[in-house]
Design an enzyme around this catalytic site. Structure first.
Site, mmCIF file in Angstrom:
data_model
loop_
_atom_site.group_PDB
_atom_site.id
_atom_site.type_symbol
_atom_site.label_atom_id
_atom_site.label_comp_id
_atom_site.label_asym_id
_atom_site.label_seq_id
_atom_site.Cartn_x
_atom_site.Cartn_y
_atom_site.Cartn_z
ATOM 1 N N ALA A 153 32.130 8.608 10.818
ATOM 2 C CA ALA A 153 31.109 9.666 11.441
ATOM 3 C C ALA A 153 32.210 9.088 12.711
ATOM 4 O O ALA A 153 31.431 9.348 13.725
ATOM 5 C CB ALA A 153 29.458 10.166 12.549
ATOM 6 N N HIS A 191 35.433 5.268 18.505
ATOM 7 C CA HIS A 191 35.943 4.423 17.656
ATOM 8 C C HIS A 191 37.484 4.398 17.111
ATOM 9 O O HIS A 191 38.537 3.840 17.143
ATOM 10 C CB HIS A 191 35.344 5.202 16.245
ATOM 11 C CG HIS A 191 33.746 5.371 15.607
ATOM 12 N ND1 HIS A 191 33.616 6.459 16.008
ATOM 13 C CD2 HIS A 191 33.581 4.258 15.351
ATOM 14 C CE1 HIS A 191 32.573 5.960 15.452
ATOM 15 N NE2 HIS A 191 32.175 4.891 15.074
ATOM 16 N N GLN A 211 20.661 -3.223 8.057
ATOM 17 C CA GLN A 211 20.563 -3.360 10.327
ATOM 18 C C GLN A 211 19.923 -2.066 10.157
ATOM 19 O O GLN A 211 19.361 -1.590 11.899
ATOM 20 C CB GLN A 211 21.880 -2.995 10.357
ATOM 21 C CG GLN A 211 22.861 -1.864 10.515
ATOM 22 C CD GLN A 211 24.165 -2.083 11.033
ATOM 23 O OE1 GLN A 211 24.763 -3.009 10.586
ATOM 24 N NE2 GLN A 211 24.460 -1.257 12.346
ATOM 25 N N GLY A 234 33.003 -2.144 20.741
ATOM 26 C CA GLY A 234 32.481 -1.701 21.243
ATOM 27 C C GLY A 234 31.182 -1.909 22.562
ATOM 28 O O GLY A 234 30.970 -2.763 21.680
ATOM 29 N N LYS A 292 29.691 -0.357 24.106
ATOM 30 C CA LYS A 292 28.063 0.317 24.023
ATOM 31 C C LYS A 292 27.842 -0.500 22.845
ATOM 32 O O LYS A 292 26.117 -0.241 23.828
ATOM 33 C CB LYS A 292 28.739 1.930 23.482
ATOM 34 C CG LYS A 292 27.838 2.301 23.111
ATOM 35 C CD LYS A 292 28.259 3.851 22.528
ATOM 36 C CE LYS A 292 26.804 4.218 22.228
ATOM 37 N NZ LYS A 292 26.047 4.238 20.367
ATOM 38 N N SER A 294 28.859 8.070 20.908
ATOM 39 C CA SER A 294 28.307 7.715 19.456
ATOM 40 C C SER A 294 27.917 8.981 18.307
ATOM 41 O O SER A 294 27.908 9.669 18.412
ATOM 42 C CB SER A 294 26.556 7.807 19.986
ATOM 43 O OG SER A 294 25.558 7.282 18.683
ATOM 44 N N SER A 295 28.033 8.365 17.319
ATOM 45 C CA SER A 295 27.847 9.130 15.880
ATOM 46 C C SER A 295 26.415 9.746 15.761
ATOM 47 O O SER A 295 26.414 10.484 15.494
ATOM 48 C CB SER A 295 28.113 8.563 14.753
ATOM 49 O OG SER A 295 29.372 7.742 15.054
#
Ligand code: AMP
Length: 278
Positions: free
Chosen positions: A31, A36, A60, A146, A148, A184-185
């Site tokens: 996504a 990315h 995860q 990232g 983030k 964000s996806s």
């Protein structure tokens, strides 16, 4: 772009001892968005060949619903990667990556005790299960993550250094939309209103940072951030401070502080952070 869908199809001449070019690796769950693509561009700048992986890693996710609802748009992703000039894409199946029950479980000391580690039990074990498998298969010279996901970056860098892994972990600054929202996806799952609300996460962090720069009081700064989100009716999971360089509680050696948060907007879990000098 060469597509590799199985561990056993990984080209032998791409392995570290055979290849002639330096290899940059960008792991993703797909996504794909500008965040990315920025990692990919950094990898292309620093390495002669780039490989990207797309794998929604089940281990995860501590929440099955979150795993099932995670956006999956492989065809779109492959087109984007092709356009960016990525050399290889690795899209393995769950069975291939987890060919049997793992014999190890990672216990990552203080990383498991705070923020993402504390709020998503088993999350970092899952992250390390997949990232270390991918590192072993791909043997990159550099891997790009990232900022983030600051705690994830810090964890992977720390573990890689602890184990003397023969690669460099590179952190890439967070890419945001014009209104400050971290890409964000998961943003794909938000309505127009939800997106409007989500930008308040960065506003709260920026207000907290301004407060810190004025009063040098972390508790006060956090209160400013939390109050802003409360006023907007946003449900906060955590809003916490740490030493940005090791994720421990800040102490007299701390040079950079990080404020990190997780919040729920329309049932979508979002995270963000801000880093500044102490
Ligand atoms: P994900 O597909 O969400 O697992 O993310 C794959 C990589 O992209 C991770 O290293 C993330 O930290 C990174 N990433 C995700 N969003 C952003 C962003 N907005 N800016 C920079 N990197 C990002």
């Amino acid at each position: 772009m060469v597509s590799i869908n199985k561990r056993s199809d990984f080209p032998a001449d791409l392995k570290r001892n055979h290849r002639k070019k330096s290899l940059g690796f960008v792991p993703t769950m797909g996504a794909l968005h500008e965040g990315h693509l920025t990692l990919i561009r950094a990898a292309k700048k620093q390495c002669e060949a780039v490989i990207c992986s797309i794998f929604v890693n089940p281990t995860q996710f501590n929440n099955q619903d979150d795993f099932e609802k995670y956006p999956r748009v492989l065809d779109e992703d492959l087109k984007l990667l092709e356009r960016e000039g990525v050399d290889y894409v690795f899209c393995p199946s769950g069975e291939d990556m987890y060919h049997r029950q793992s014999s190890i479980e990672f216990n990552v000391k203080h990383f498991d005790d705070v923020m993402e580690g504390a709020h998503r039990k088993g999350h970092f074990n899952g992250v390390l299960q997949i990232v270390l498998r991918l590192f072993n298969i791909i043997e990159p010279d550099k891997a790009f993550f990232g900022l983030k996901d600051l705690q994830q970056y810090s964890l992977i860098k720390t573990v890689s250094e602890d184990l003397f892994l023969p690669l460099e972990i590179v952190g890439v600054p967070t890419v945001r939309s014009d209104d400050g929202l971290a890409l964000s996806s998961r943003n794909r799952r938000l309505s127009h209103e939800g997106l409007g609300l989500a930008k308040e996460l960065n506003v709260a962090l920026s207000k907290a940072k301004m407060s810190y720069n004025t009063f040098h009081d972390v508790l006060k700064a956090k209160q400013v951030g939390v109050s802003h989100l409360d006023e907007k009716g946003i449900v906060i999971e955590y809003f916490e401070e740490c030493d940005a360089d090791n994720f421990r509680a800040p102490n007299s050696d701390t040079q950079r502080l990080a404020l990190c948060l997780a919040a729920d907007i329309e049932g979508v879990r979002l995270i963000d952070n801000i880093v500044f000098m102490k």
